[in-house]
Design an enzyme around this catalytic site. Structure first.
Site, PDB file in Angstrom:
ATOM      1  N   LYS A  51      20.444   1.025  24.725  1.00 41.76           N
ATOM      2  CA  LYS A  51      21.391   0.430  23.781  1.00 41.76           C
ATOM      3  C   LYS A  51      22.841   0.772  24.093  1.00 41.76           C
ATOM      4  O   LYS A  51      23.741   0.026  23.737  1.00 41.76           O
ATOM      5  CB  LYS A  51      21.065   0.925  22.363  1.00 41.76           C
ATOM      6  CG  LYS A  51      20.067   0.033  21.647  1.00 41.76           C
ATOM      7  CD  LYS A  51      20.736  -0.655  20.465  1.00 41.76           C
ATOM      8  CE  LYS A  51      19.826  -1.738  19.858  1.00 41.76           C
ATOM      9  NZ  LYS A  51      20.567  -2.713  19.086  1.00 41.76           N
ATOM     10  N   LYS A  86      11.276   8.381  15.563  1.00 40.56           N
ATOM     11  CA  LYS A  86      12.566   8.505  14.869  1.00 40.56           C
ATOM     12  C   LYS A  86      12.642   9.788  14.053  1.00 40.56           C
ATOM     13  O   LYS A  86      13.702  10.412  13.969  1.00 40.56           O
ATOM     14  CB  LYS A  86      12.811   7.285  13.972  1.00 40.56           C
ATOM     15  CG  LYS A  86      13.102   6.007  14.772  1.00 40.56           C
ATOM     16  CD  LYS A  86      13.362   4.834  13.848  1.00 40.56           C
ATOM     17  CE  LYS A  86      13.499   3.536  14.614  1.00 40.56           C
ATOM     18  NZ  LYS A  86      13.556   2.374  13.712  1.00 40.56           N
ATOM     19  N   LYS A  99      13.604   1.257  30.043  1.00 38.23           N
ATOM     20  CA  LYS A  99      14.171   0.008  29.511  1.00 38.23           C
ATOM     21  C   LYS A  99      15.692   0.093  29.420  1.00 38.23           C
ATOM     22  O   LYS A  99      16.238   1.173  29.210  1.00 38.23           O
ATOM     23  CB  LYS A  99      13.596  -0.261  28.116  1.00 38.23           C
ATOM     24  CG  LYS A  99      12.395  -1.176  28.148  1.00 38.23           C
ATOM     25  CD  LYS A  99      11.756  -1.322  26.793  1.00 38.23           C
ATOM     26  CE  LYS A  99      12.503  -2.246  25.851  1.00 38.23           C
ATOM     27  NZ  LYS A  99      11.686  -2.613  24.680  1.00 38.23           N
TER      28      LYS A  99
END
Ligand code: TRP
Length: 339
Positions: A209, A125, A206
């Protein structure tokens, strides 16, 4: 002395306590649903379940005023629609129970700079640039507080949280050995079914979002959109339905979704199909049969319904957390305000 119970007192309860947290950012997609939410709903049956919308964690990355409260209501509405039952679990907002911020501070005193520096989530992050707050760095200490405040036995979260749970265990163990038995040392449990749902367009990553992506199925996507996204999912050219994530990631992902949605084993399910078309049609049906009733309940819930449920949850949560915080303050040896 205060009257807070020792951690051993929870052993008398026959149901293990689970605790999990979810950030109020972004919306829920199929990967979150099958990997986490569905499991949370099921755990209510035979566990003492505590679920928290971690709004204070959301603030570790800069937010506009109002953004977090809107996200909190929306995630609350989705989780209630998905089947969290305020009568059968404790469902609440982190900032409504001040003990989280308070024990979070204590946990910062117990976690070392070196430990926190090794967290890959922080590195990822903070590498993205922009404002890096000190709270982004100490994030895992607050997460440890979330978990330890409830004498949690099990934390059901994905593999990406492994380091954070490990840190919570280390900090609990360190506290207990320095100040005497105070916290239950929690276990990490990675939900097995559907733990890793991949992007329909890029099955080696994956599911992301961003709900605009054609590879992501949003929990609130209309049936037509769901059908279209699954129909267009990437497969491969060999035409054979076989569960083999390494060489056939797209087809295997569809089988994983089907297995997670309808039960069963992806390898066995593969034997029922000789073509991709019918497999995709069944995957779309399975996903829609899950999502339709959730979407109906979602549409029927008002903001006030959500706020009322969360208020009830905060009362129940504080009743558990406050004595544990008192126990920790007492163990550390802070002067009580009154005797
Ligand atoms: N860090 C978790 C995530 O990003 C959210 C979280 C905060 C959490 N506190 C928690 C998860 C406590 C489990 C237990 O998904």
């Amino acid at each position: 002395m205060n009257s807070s119970a020792s951690p051993a007192s929870r052993a008398s309860s026959d149901r293990p306590r689970v605790f999990s947290g979810i950030q109020p950012s972004g919306a829920i997609h199929l990967g979150n649903y099958l990997g986490a939410v569905k499991n949370w709903v099921e755990l209510q049956d035979d566990h003492d379940a505590v679920y928290c919308v971690v709004d204070l964690h959301a603030l570790t990355l800069p937010k506009e005023a109002g953004e977090v409260s809107r996200g909190t209501i929306e995630i609350g509405r989705i989780l209630l629609a998905a089947g969290l039952d305020p009568e059968r679990c404790v469902f609440f907002v982190q900032s409504h129970v001040p003990a989280h911020a308070e024990l979070g501070w204590l946990m910062q005193t117990m976690a070392s700079f070196g430990e926190l520096s090794r967290m890959t989530a922080f590195k990822d992050k903070s590498d993205r640039g922009g404002f890096v707050s000190s709270s982004l760095f100490s994030y895992p200490a607050l997460q440890a507080a979330d978990i330890l405040l409830y004498d949690t036995d099990i934390v059901p979260v994905g593999d990406d949280q492994r380091q954070h749970i490990e840190l919570s265990r280390d900090v609990a163990t360190r506290f207990n050995s320095r100040y005497g038995e105070t916290f239950v040392v929690p276990e990490h449990q990675i939900p097995s079914a559907g733990a890793r749902i991949m992007d329909l367009q890029a099955p080696d990553t994956k599911m992301s979002k961003s709900l605009e992506s054609p590879g992501t199925i949003g929990l609130l996507d209309p049936p037509k959109t769901i059908e279209k996204k699954i129909k267009r999912a990437v497969t491969d050219n060999d035409g054979e339905v076989r569960f083999d994530p390494d060489t056939k990631p797209g087809v295997s992902n569809l089988l994983d979704i089907l297995a997670a949605a309808s039960g069963g084993d992806p390898t066995d399910l593969a034997e029922k199909y000789t073509q991709y078309g019918p497999l995709k049609a069944d995957v779309a049906d399975a996903v829609m049969s899950f999502f339709e009733p959730i979407q109906q309940r979602h549409a029927a819930l008002s903001d006030d319904d959500v706020i009322d449920a969360l208020r009830l949850g905060a009362d129940k949560a504080a009743a558990i957390a406050d004595p544990v915080l008192a126990r920790a303050y007492d163990a550390v040896g802070l002067l009580p305000r009154s005797r």
